[in-house]
Design an enzyme around this catalytic site. Structure first.
Site, PDB file in Angstrom:
ATOM      1  N   GLU A  91       0.837  -1.206   0.000  1.00 56.37           N
ATOM      2  CA  GLU A  91       0.000   0.000   0.000  1.00 56.37           C
ATOM      3  C   GLU A  91       0.870   1.254   0.000  1.00 56.37           C
ATOM      4  O   GLU A  91       1.995   1.230   0.498  1.00 56.37           O
ATOM      5  CB  GLU A  91      -0.866   0.026   1.268  1.00 56.37           C
ATOM      6  CG  GLU A  91      -2.228  -0.612   1.108  1.00 56.37           C
ATOM      7  CD  GLU A  91      -3.227   0.250   0.330  1.00 56.37           C
ATOM      8  OE1 GLU A  91      -2.800   1.153  -0.420  1.00 56.37           O
ATOM      9  OE2 GLU A  91      -4.438   0.015   0.484  1.00 56.37           O
ATOM     10  N   ASP A  92       0.334   2.321  -0.537  1.00 62.75           N
ATOM     11  CA  ASP A  92       1.035   3.603  -0.430  1.00 62.75           C
ATOM     12  C   ASP A  92       0.833   4.214   0.949  1.00 62.75           C
ATOM     13  O   ASP A  92       1.761   4.754   1.540  1.00 62.75           O
ATOM     14  CB  ASP A  92       0.576   4.583  -1.535  1.00 62.75           C
ATOM     15  CG  ASP A  92      -0.939   4.734  -1.588  1.00 62.75           C
ATOM     16  OD1 ASP A  92      -1.660   3.850  -1.080  1.00 62.75           O
ATOM     17  OD2 ASP A  92      -1.410   5.739  -2.139  1.00 62.75           O
ATOM     18  N   ASP A  95      -4.422   4.596   6.512  1.00 62.22           N
ATOM     19  CA  ASP A  95      -4.992   5.754   7.176  1.00 62.22           C
ATOM     20  C   ASP A  95      -5.923   5.244   8.291  1.00 62.22           C
ATOM     21  O   ASP A  95      -5.452   4.852   9.354  1.00 62.22           O
ATOM     22  CB  ASP A  95      -5.746   6.539   6.092  1.00 62.22           C
ATOM     23  CG  ASP A  95      -5.868   8.006   6.382  1.00 62.22           C
ATOM     24  OD1 ASP A  95      -5.101   8.513   7.204  1.00 62.22           O
ATOM     25  OD2 ASP A  95      -6.734   8.657   5.764  1.00 62.22           O
ATOM     26  N   PHE A 144      -2.429  16.331   4.563  1.00 57.96           N
ATOM     27  CA  PHE A 144      -2.671  15.858   3.197  1.00 57.96           C
ATOM     28  C   PHE A 144      -1.322  15.659   2.519  1.00 57.96           C
ATOM     29  O   PHE A 144      -0.545  16.610   2.410  1.00 57.96           O
ATOM     30  CB  PHE A 144      -3.478  16.881   2.409  1.00 57.96           C
ATOM     31  CG  PHE A 144      -4.887  17.051   2.900  1.00 57.96           C
ATOM     32  CD1 PHE A 144      -5.875  16.133   2.549  1.00 57.96           C
ATOM     33  CD2 PHE A 144      -5.228  18.117   3.704  1.00 57.96           C
ATOM     34  CE1 PHE A 144      -7.174  16.278   3.003  1.00 57.96           C
ATOM     35  CE2 PHE A 144      -6.531  18.272   4.168  1.00 57.96           C
ATOM     36  CZ  PHE A 144      -7.500  17.352   3.821  1.00 57.96           C
ATOM     37  N   ARG A 157       0.184  12.353  -8.663  1.00 58.45           N
ATOM     38  CA  ARG A 157       0.745  11.023  -8.432  1.00 58.45           C
ATOM     39  C   ARG A 157       2.157  10.903  -8.992  1.00 58.45           C
ATOM     40  O   ARG A 157       2.948  10.078  -8.555  1.00 58.45           O
ATOM     41  CB  ARG A 157      -0.127   9.947  -9.100  1.00 58.45           C
ATOM     42  CG  ARG A 157      -1.518   9.792  -8.509  1.00 58.45           C
ATOM     43  CD  ARG A 157      -2.131   8.501  -9.014  1.00 58.45           C
ATOM     44  NE  ARG A 157      -3.571   8.432  -8.880  1.00 58.45           N
ATOM     45  CZ  ARG A 157      -4.214   8.005  -7.784  1.00 58.45           C
ATOM     46  NH1 ARG A 157      -3.523   7.646  -6.727  1.00 58.45           N
ATOM     47  NH2 ARG A 157      -5.528   7.948  -7.744  1.00 58.45           N
TER      48      ARG A 157
HETATM   49  C1  PRP Z   1      -5.797   5.153  -0.281  1.00 57.59           C
HETATM   50  C2  PRP Z   1      -4.717   4.111  -0.011  1.00 57.59           C
HETATM   51  C3  PRP Z   1      -5.464   3.030   0.688  1.00 57.59           C
HETATM   52  C4  PRP Z   1      -6.570   3.756   1.403  1.00 57.59           C
HETATM   53  C5  PRP Z   1      -6.204   3.903   2.841  1.00 57.59           C
HETATM   54  O1  PRP Z   1      -6.430   4.849  -1.474  1.00 57.59           O
HETATM   55  O2  PRP Z   1      -4.116   3.655  -1.191  1.00 57.59           O
HETATM   56  O3  PRP Z   1      -5.975   2.071  -0.206  1.00 57.59           O
HETATM   57  O4  PRP Z   1      -6.689   5.056   0.825  1.00 57.59           O
HETATM   58  O5  PRP Z   1      -7.236   4.543   3.545  1.00 57.59           O
HETATM   59  P1  PRP Z   1      -7.897   3.878   4.834  1.00 57.59           P
HETATM   60  O6  PRP Z   1      -6.802   3.295   5.678  1.00 57.59           O
HETATM   61  O7  PRP Z   1      -8.556   5.060   5.512  1.00 57.59           O
HETATM   62  O8  PRP Z   1      -8.898   2.861   4.381  1.00 57.59           O
HETATM   63  P2  PRP Z   1      -7.479   5.834  -2.165  1.00 57.59           P
HETATM   64  O9  PRP Z   1      -8.866   5.442  -1.744  1.00 57.59           O
HETATM   65  O10 PRP Z   1      -7.068   7.254  -1.924  1.00 57.59           O
HETATM   66  O11 PRP Z   1      -7.347   5.446  -3.710  1.00 57.59           O
HETATM   67  P3  PRP Z   1      -6.041   5.543  -4.663  1.00 57.59           P
HETATM   68  O12 PRP Z   1      -5.073   4.501  -4.154  1.00 57.59           O
HETATM   69  O13 PRP Z   1      -6.557   5.212  -6.030  1.00 57.59           O
HETATM   70  O14 PRP Z   1      -5.468   6.936  -4.571  1.00 57.59           O
END
Ligand code: PRP
Length: 171
Positions: A91-92, A95, A144, A157
């Site tokens: 994962e990136d 949160d 952010f 990105r």
């Molecule tokens: C981000 C990230 C995780 C998620 C984490 O994806 O890549 O998948 O949010 O959030 P959480 O811990 O609150 O569930 P995002 O929904 O922004 O989509 P993206 O990867 O396409 O930018």
């Protein structure tokens, strides 16, 4: 600027070495949750010295745009069979933890040998679900962040570094 290209590069190499040691006997399938994690995955696999495989899932979380609610929909599923295999989720950012919790619960029904988590960023101040993160690049504050795969409304990105977009806490 929160993390420079050089800081990220060095940390990714360290994570790759640890993963290479830990999975030397049974290389994992690296599962990337699109789209934010693709940049990290691309660099991470080149820092791993094992014959790993990669696969992708795309999910959509219903939230207000800045936080997820835990209601997740699978848009694109894995193409590989993960039964009996080690899975390393890449994962990136983690949160609230809702997205990964949903994905892990879903993957467990396919009886993998193990499921572990590797995240570049841990915004742990926002966590709502307890999750054991096995590999963490950096812990980041409740701001952010964009770049190196992370977006704001799908933009930024492609920045090679990670930046704080606004110097405000996420509500
Ligand atoms: C981000 C990230 C995780 C998620 C984490 O994806 O890549 O998948 O949010 O959030 P959480 O811990 O609150 O569930 P995002 O929904 O922004 O989509 P993206 O990867 O396409 O930018």
């Amino acid at each position: 600027m929160l993390l420079t290209e050089d800081q990220i590069r060095r940390r990714v190499i360290e994570l790759g070495e640890r993963i290479s040691n830990d999975y030397a006997d049974d290389p994992p399938i690296l599962v990337n949750v699109l789209k934010g994690g693709v940049v990290f995955l691309a660099d991470l696999i080149r820092a791993i010295s094992l014959p790993v495989e990669i696969d992708f899932m795309e999910v959509s979380s219903y939230g207000d745009g800045t936080s997820s609610t835990g209601i997740v929909r699978i848009l694109e599923d894995l193409s590989l069979n993960v039964t009996g295999r080690h899975i390393l989720l890449v994962e990136d950012i983690v949160d609230t933890g809702h997205t990964l919790k949903y994905i892990i619960d879903n993957l467990e029904t396919r009886h993998p040998k193990s499921v572990k988590i590797c995240t570049l960023l841990d915004r742990r101040g926002r966590r709502e679900i307890e999750l054991a993160l096995d590999y963490v690049g950096f812990v980041v504050p409740n701001k952010f962040v964009v770049g190196y795969g992370l977006d704001l409304a799908q933009k930024y990105r492609n920045l090679p570094h990670i930046a704080v977009l606004e110097d405000e806490e996420i509500p």
